[in-house]
Design a protein around this motif. Structure first.
Motif, mmCIF file in Angstrom:
data_model
loop_
_atom_site.group_PDB
_atom_site.id
_atom_site.type_symbol
_atom_site.label_atom_id
_atom_site.label_comp_id
_atom_site.label_asym_id
_atom_site.label_seq_id
_atom_site.Cartn_x
_atom_site.Cartn_y
_atom_site.Cartn_z
ATOM 1 N N UNK A 276 108.293 -44.562 53.192
ATOM 2 C CA UNK A 276 109.417 -45.169 53.900
ATOM 3 C C UNK A 276 109.144 -45.241 55.404
ATOM 4 N N UNK A 277 108.587 -44.169 55.973
ATOM 5 C CA UNK A 277 108.349 -44.215 57.416
ATOM 6 C C UNK A 277 107.238 -45.218 57.745
ATOM 7 N N UNK A 278 106.268 -45.327 56.886
ATOM 8 C CA UNK A 278 105.197 -46.316 57.087
ATOM 9 C C UNK A 278 105.786 -47.740 57.141
ATOM 10 N N UNK A 279 106.665 -48.040 56.202
ATOM 11 C CA UNK A 279 107.229 -49.384 56.141
ATOM 12 C C UNK A 279 108.174 -49.683 57.304
ATOM 13 N N UNK A 280 109.002 -48.679 57.633
ATOM 14 C CA UNK A 280 109.938 -48.926 58.739
ATOM 15 C C UNK A 280 109.159 -49.072 60.038
ATOM 16 N N UNK A 281 108.115 -48.341 60.189
ATOM 17 C CA UNK A 281 107.285 -48.482 61.369
ATOM 18 C C UNK A 281 106.767 -49.916 61.463
ATOM 19 N N UNK B 115 106.528 -42.487 69.770
ATOM 20 C CA UNK B 115 107.170 -42.288 68.476
ATOM 21 C C UNK B 115 106.355 -42.990 67.384
ATOM 22 N N UNK B 116 105.945 -44.196 67.684
ATOM 23 C CA UNK B 116 105.117 -44.962 66.755
ATOM 24 C C UNK B 116 103.869 -44.169 66.351
ATOM 25 N N UNK B 117 103.217 -43.610 67.335
ATOM 26 C CA UNK B 117 102.019 -42.819 67.059
ATOM 27 C C UNK B 117 102.317 -41.618 66.178
ATOM 28 N N UNK B 118 103.421 -40.956 66.493
ATOM 29 C CA UNK B 118 103.808 -39.785 65.677
ATOM 30 C C UNK B 118 104.037 -40.178 64.224
ATOM 31 N N UNK B 119 104.747 -41.292 64.046
ATOM 32 C CA UNK B 119 105.047 -41.717 62.687
ATOM 33 C C UNK B 119 103.770 -42.124 61.952
ATOM 34 N N UNK B 120 102.875 -42.774 62.685
ATOM 35 C CA UNK B 120 101.613 -43.150 62.043
ATOM 36 C C UNK B 120 100.896 -41.895 61.542
ATOM 37 N N UNK B 121 100.827 -40.938 62.433
ATOM 38 C CA UNK B 121 100.189 -39.667 62.079
ATOM 39 C C UNK B 121 100.865 -39.066 60.845
ATOM 40 N N UNK B 122 102.151 -39.008 60.909
ATOM 41 C CA UNK B 122 102.928 -38.438 59.800
ATOM 42 C C UNK B 122 102.651 -39.175 58.497
ATOM 43 N N UNK B 123 102.641 -40.510 58.566
ATOM 44 C CA UNK B 123 102.544 -41.266 57.314
ATOM 45 C C UNK B 123 101.142 -41.204 56.720
ATOM 46 N N UNK B 124 100.203 -40.671 57.478
ATOM 47 C CA UNK B 124 98.851 -40.496 56.934
ATOM 48 C C UNK B 124 98.528 -39.034 56.638
ATOM 49 N N UNK B 125 99.462 -38.169 56.957
ATOM 50 C CA UNK B 125 99.173 -36.735 56.889
ATOM 51 C C UNK B 125 99.378 -36.165 55.492
ATOM 52 N N UNK B 126 98.977 -34.940 55.313
ATOM 53 C CA UNK B 126 99.353 -34.259 54.072
ATOM 54 C C UNK B 126 100.412 -33.206 54.393
ATOM 55 N N UNK B 127 100.967 -32.655 53.353
ATOM 56 C CA UNK B 127 102.122 -31.783 53.511
ATOM 57 C C UNK B 127 101.813 -30.575 54.395
ATOM 58 N N UNK B 128 100.589 -30.074 54.280
ATOM 59 C CA UNK B 128 100.185 -28.923 55.086
ATOM 60 C C UNK B 128 100.408 -29.176 56.570
ATOM 61 N N UNK B 129 99.991 -30.366 56.991
ATOM 62 C CA UNK B 129 100.147 -30.745 58.394
ATOM 63 C C UNK B 129 101.602 -30.625 58.836
ATOM 64 N N UNK B 130 102.452 -31.141 57.979
ATOM 65 C CA UNK B 130 103.875 -31.118 58.292
ATOM 66 C C UNK B 130 104.393 -29.686 58.425
ATOM 67 N N UNK B 131 103.969 -28.824 57.504
ATOM 68 C CA UNK B 131 104.438 -27.431 57.573
ATOM 69 C C UNK B 131 103.900 -26.716 58.793
#
Lengths: 165, 165
Positions: free
Chosen positions: A96-101, A143-159
């Motif tokens: 969803x974040x990938x698409x909204x971006x 913000x765009x960069x953050x979302x890009x990072x997020x949408x390519x990341x794995x769950x570990x990164x997020x935690x």
DNA sequence: TTTAACGTTCAAATATTTCTGAAAGTTTAA
DNA sequence: TTAAACTTTCAGAAATATTTGAACGTTAAA
């Protein structure tokens, strides 16, 4: 709470949430139904369970597939098409974040960057305008960069990120 | 690009962005106009510049004040009310995320938590339902927490975070 | 072929949201 | 007081978004 009531509540809540975020209610409800379904569902079954017309179900299923959050399946020996939604919440959020971006943040960044070469007689107004739009541009890009990072990341990164916060 | 054209483009882009995110176009355009204005504007001036009715301008100004992103001002010796939008992009982002959190994320978290005590005969369905809704609950709570942190933070925090990413 | 069982499309109907403008309310100065 | 200058409200109009359903494609089995 009884299962069927809970399921209904969930579907309605998901529909409302979607509507708040500019996603149409039918689309969000179909998604919710597929999320809680234990088996792939046919268009027919969705029509029945949500009391929607064939055309509406068809259109919104296609929109959901465009968003990449619903998939079509075929069962052996069946003509009908069946639909499923991925159950992985993490994957869903990323998709969803990938698409909204792509659909909404990129276009505004594009406009903001075009507005940088503004000129005019009212020096004060032009200067303030440039300041505002360039700050918005900077912020949006970050913000765009953050979302890009997020949408390519794995769950570990997020935690890990959560820990740091 | 000429200042007036740039200003128009900005106002229209802001309106479209708002509409995509479930904020009405008029409200977003008024906000955009106040963002680029070098002086506080009266309702009259907004009506004129955006070609909107008095009622529409009044309603949306109030909504913007509800969101905490537009303020009312009085000029000495003037009966009229004037309006301004804070120019600090950082503050704006915080305020918007604070409000969306309160209005939209909190309610869904509330529903998800209520759905946890579901029961029923179809053990498989109930188990899957619980798994899904609890995962959604977890995820939403984490996002909620992040946004809360963000909306109370200062810019330094955000930049430090950006570095880490 | 033909035909039954689906999927797709889209013009029209319906529902929802937004906007207008005139009337009513409020405030302030004289 | 009164009246002028403003703001607010809200019923109805207009615009927009969503939904329906029937006609039209498509596919595959007979």
């Amino acid at each position: 709470m009884e299962y069927n009531e809970a399921k209904d509540r969930f579907i309605r809540a998901w529909g409302t949430l979607g509507a708040n975020w500019g996603i149409n209610k039918a689309m969000a409800q179909i998604h919710a139904l597929l999320l809680v379904a234990t088996e792939p569902l046919s268009a027919e079954e969705i029509m029945e369970q949500l009391q929607m017309s064939r055309g509406n179900v068809n259109m919104n299923l296609r929109a959901l597939m465009d968003w990449g959050i619903v998939k079509k399946e075929h069962k052996v020996g069946e003509r009908k098409e069946f639909f499923t939604a991925g159950k992985d919440v993490w994957e869903l959020a990323k998709q969803v974040s990938r698409e909204r971006r792509r659909r909404e943040i990129e276009p505004i960044i594009q406009v903001l960057s075009e507005l940088q070469n503004v000129s005019g007689n009212d020096k004060k107004a032009v200067a303030e305008f440039k300041k505002l739009t360039s700050e918005l541009y900077e912020f949006s890009s970050q913000v765009d960069g953050m979302i890009e990072k997020f949408s390519k990341s794995d769950q570990t990164w997020f935690y890990k990120l959560l820990m740091k916060i």
